[in-house]
Motif scaffolding. Structure first.
Motif, PDB file in Angstrom:
ATOM      1  N   ILE A  12      27.731  41.430 109.511  1.00 36.21           N
ATOM      2  CA  ILE A  12      26.766  41.161 110.577  1.00 36.21           C
ATOM      3  C   ILE A  12      25.938  42.408 110.861  1.00 36.21           C
ATOM      4  O   ILE A  12      24.719  42.328 111.069  1.00 36.21           O
ATOM      5  CB  ILE A  12      27.476  40.688 111.858  1.00 36.21           C
ATOM      6  N   CYS A  13      26.579  43.571 110.873  1.00 38.79           N
ATOM      7  CA  CYS A  13      25.857  44.838 111.087  1.00 38.79           C
ATOM      8  C   CYS A  13      24.762  45.011 110.044  1.00 38.79           C
ATOM      9  O   CYS A  13      23.624  45.396 110.356  1.00 38.79           O
ATOM     10  CB  CYS A  13      26.823  46.021 111.029  1.00 38.79           C
ATOM     11  N   ILE A  14      25.118  44.733 108.792  1.00 35.65           N
ATOM     12  CA  ILE A  14      24.149  44.886 107.709  1.00 35.65           C
ATOM     13  C   ILE A  14      23.026  43.862 107.839  1.00 35.65           C
ATOM     14  O   ILE A  14      21.846  44.171 107.617  1.00 35.65           O
ATOM     15  CB  ILE A  14      24.852  44.747 106.346  1.00 35.65           C
ATOM     16  N   GLU A  15      23.360  42.645 108.230  1.00 34.92           N
ATOM     17  CA  GLU A  15      22.336  41.612 108.391  1.00 34.92           C
ATOM     18  C   GLU A  15      21.392  41.938 109.542  1.00 34.92           C
ATOM     19  O   GLU A  15      20.182  41.666 109.465  1.00 34.92           O
ATOM     20  CB  GLU A  15      22.998  40.254 108.608  1.00 34.92           C
ATOM     21  N   VAL A  16      21.933  42.546 110.606  1.00 37.35           N
ATOM     22  CA  VAL A  16      21.071  42.991 111.710  1.00 37.35           C
ATOM     23  C   VAL A  16      20.048  43.997 111.190  1.00 37.35           C
ATOM     24  O   VAL A  16      18.855  43.931 111.513  1.00 37.35           O
ATOM     25  CB  VAL A  16      21.922  43.618 112.835  1.00 37.35           C
ATOM     26  N   GLY A  17      20.528  44.935 110.375  1.00 40.91           N
ATOM     27  CA  GLY A  17      19.614  45.918 109.804  1.00 40.91           C
ATOM     28  C   GLY A  17      18.594  45.280 108.878  1.00 40.91           C
ATOM     29  O   GLY A  17      17.399  45.613 108.925  1.00 40.91           O
ATOM     30  N   ARG A  18      19.042  44.369 108.047  1.00 41.01           N
ATOM     31  CA  ARG A  18      18.130  43.719 107.098  1.00 41.01           C
ATOM     32  C   ARG A  18      17.014  42.978 107.816  1.00 41.01           C
ATOM     33  O   ARG A  18      15.841  43.059 107.435  1.00 41.01           O
ATOM     34  CB  ARG A  18      18.906  42.746 106.197  1.00 41.01           C
ATOM     35  N   GLN A  19      17.373  42.250 108.872  1.00 38.24           N
ATOM     36  CA  GLN A  19      16.370  41.463 109.573  1.00 38.24           C
ATOM     37  C   GLN A  19      15.413  42.324 110.384  1.00 38.24           C
ATOM     38  O   GLN A  19      14.317  41.862 110.733  1.00 38.24           O
ATOM     39  CB  GLN A  19      17.062  40.444 110.482  1.00 38.24           C
ATOM     40  N   ASN A  20      15.799  43.555 110.683  1.00 40.87           N
ATOM     41  CA  ASN A  20      14.917  44.465 111.420  1.00 40.87           C
ATOM     42  C   ASN A  20      14.107  45.360 110.488  1.00 40.87           C
ATOM     43  O   ASN A  20      13.431  46.282 110.954  1.00 40.87           O
ATOM     44  CB  ASN A  20      15.728  45.323 112.392  1.00 40.87           C
ATOM     45  N   THR A  21      14.182  45.086 109.186  1.00 43.39           N
ATOM     46  CA  THR A  21      13.399  45.826 108.198  1.00 43.39           C
ATOM     47  C   THR A  21      12.053  45.137 108.005  1.00 43.39           C
ATOM     48  O   THR A  21      11.999  43.904 107.963  1.00 43.39           O
ATOM     49  CB  THR A  21      14.153  45.872 106.851  1.00 43.39           C
ATOM     50  N   PRO A  22      10.941  45.878 107.914  1.00 47.82           N
ATOM     51  CA  PRO A  22       9.642  45.247 107.685  1.00 47.82           C
ATOM     52  C   PRO A  22       9.669  44.323 106.467  1.00 47.82           C
ATOM     53  O   PRO A  22      10.328  44.616 105.465  1.00 47.82           O
ATOM     54  CB  PRO A  22       8.706  46.451 107.445  1.00 47.82           C
ATOM     55  N   HIS A  23       8.940  43.234 106.549  1.00 46.42           N
ATOM     56  CA  HIS A  23       9.045  42.169 105.548  1.00 46.42           C
ATOM     57  C   HIS A  23       8.746  42.653 104.133  1.00 46.42           C
ATOM     58  O   HIS A  23       9.407  42.244 103.168  1.00 46.42           O
ATOM     59  CB  HIS A  23       8.097  41.032 105.925  1.00 46.42           C
ATOM     60  N   HIS A  24       7.755  43.533 103.973  1.00 45.79           N
ATOM     61  CA  HIS A  24       7.332  43.918 102.630  1.00 45.79           C
ATOM     62  C   HIS A  24       8.326  44.828 101.922  1.00 45.79           C
ATOM     63  O   HIS A  24       8.221  45.021 100.713  1.00 45.79           O
ATOM     64  CB  HIS A  24       5.954  44.591 102.675  1.00 45.79           C
TER      65      HIS A  24
END
Length: 289
Positions: A257-269
């Protein structure tokens, strides 16, 4: 590459349009060396006067960002998430085992798998300092987040120094062009007894100073400053990702979940795909097993 193309387009459009309109480059080329000495020399002197040695070196180095673009690519964001995943798993399994990685990351086999990240001292320090604080029961997520925000705000301020320095030069160039033009007019007035043909060339040469100051300000130096700023802001997302993941870790969310939080807060490109990241994490789990 796109920076070089932009410079080429500027020169072709400005001078190509001038020549197509019937303008002659002879007057500009004849006056250019002297005007450049006055305007470029004064701008360089003002830049040196308003910055210390470290600021001058940093700005000279950061100009390359106009052509290189952001440092961190899509693969680097994926690698960062994988690195953080490994460190979080180690921290939760054995805080003592984590110490060897965060106290000496240069010799850590975990960090060694990600050499580009390991070479960035700020990223490594940010990760190690935050995990070290968590291991010392400094685990108030809100307090840690506040500390991280202040730290990144300070780093961002220093990283934008080059952009501000270049923008200051861009703001001064039109005025320095006027100074050069006024000196040209003074020179022309001293030759007022010359024929109109000669006076016309002298006035044209004087006006090259005004043109050169405005052209350098808005055609080159100003865009350079904006590009450096945009690259710095783009690269700052890499460090914001570290904050997001490690703060989520302090909330005791599962590692995935921690990693997914980071992934989703990364700019789309530059955001790694869910399947791509899941496959990379699955490989790490298999290695650990």
């Amino acid at each position: 590459m796109i920076g070089a193309i932009g410079i080429l387009v500027i020169f072709v459009m400005v001078f190509g349009g001038y020549m197509l309109a019937g303008g002659k480059m002879g007057i500009i080329l004849a006056a250019l060396p002297f005007e450049m000495i006055m305007i470029g020399g004064a701008a360089t002197g003002a830049f040196l006067l308003s910055n210390d040695a470290a600021g001058v070196k940093t700005t000279a180095r950061d100009i390359a960002k106009v052509f290189k673009g952001p440092k961190w690519k899509n693969a680097d964001y994926r690698d960062l998430l994988c690195l953080l995943f490994e460190l979080i798993r180690i921290a939760r399994a054995s805080p003592v085992a984590l110490e060897e990685h965060i106290e000496n990351p240069g010799e850590s086999p975990v960090f060694a798998r990600y050499p580009r990240i390991l070479q960035d001292h700020e990223a490594v320090d940010l990760i190690c300092d935050t995990l070290r604080a968590a291991s010392m029961n400094y685990d108030d997520p809100h307090q840690v987040e506040e500390v991280l925000d202040k730290r990144m705000e300070t780093n961002q301020h220093h990283a934008l120094h080059s952009s501000h320095a270049l923008q200051s030069v861009a703001d001064a160039l039109p005025a320095l062009g006027i100074v050069a033009a006024v000196l040209g007019v003074i020179k022309t007035m001293g030759s007022i007894d010359q024929p109109p043909e000669i006076l016309g060339k002298m006035i044209g040469s004087a006006l090259v100073g005004t043109f050169l100051g405005v052209f350098l300000a808005y055609g080159l130096v100003g865009p350079f400053a904006n590009r450096v700023k945009s690259v710095v802001e783009e690269d700052s997302h890499f460090y914001l990702l570290i904050r997001e993941v490690l703060v989520a870790n302090l909330h005791n969310h599962p590692a995935n979940i921690c990693i997914e939080v980071g992934r989703q807060n990364t700019p789309h490109h530059v955001r790694p795909g869910f399947s791509e990241l899941e496959e990379a994490l699955r490989g790490l789990k298999q290695e650990a097993a």
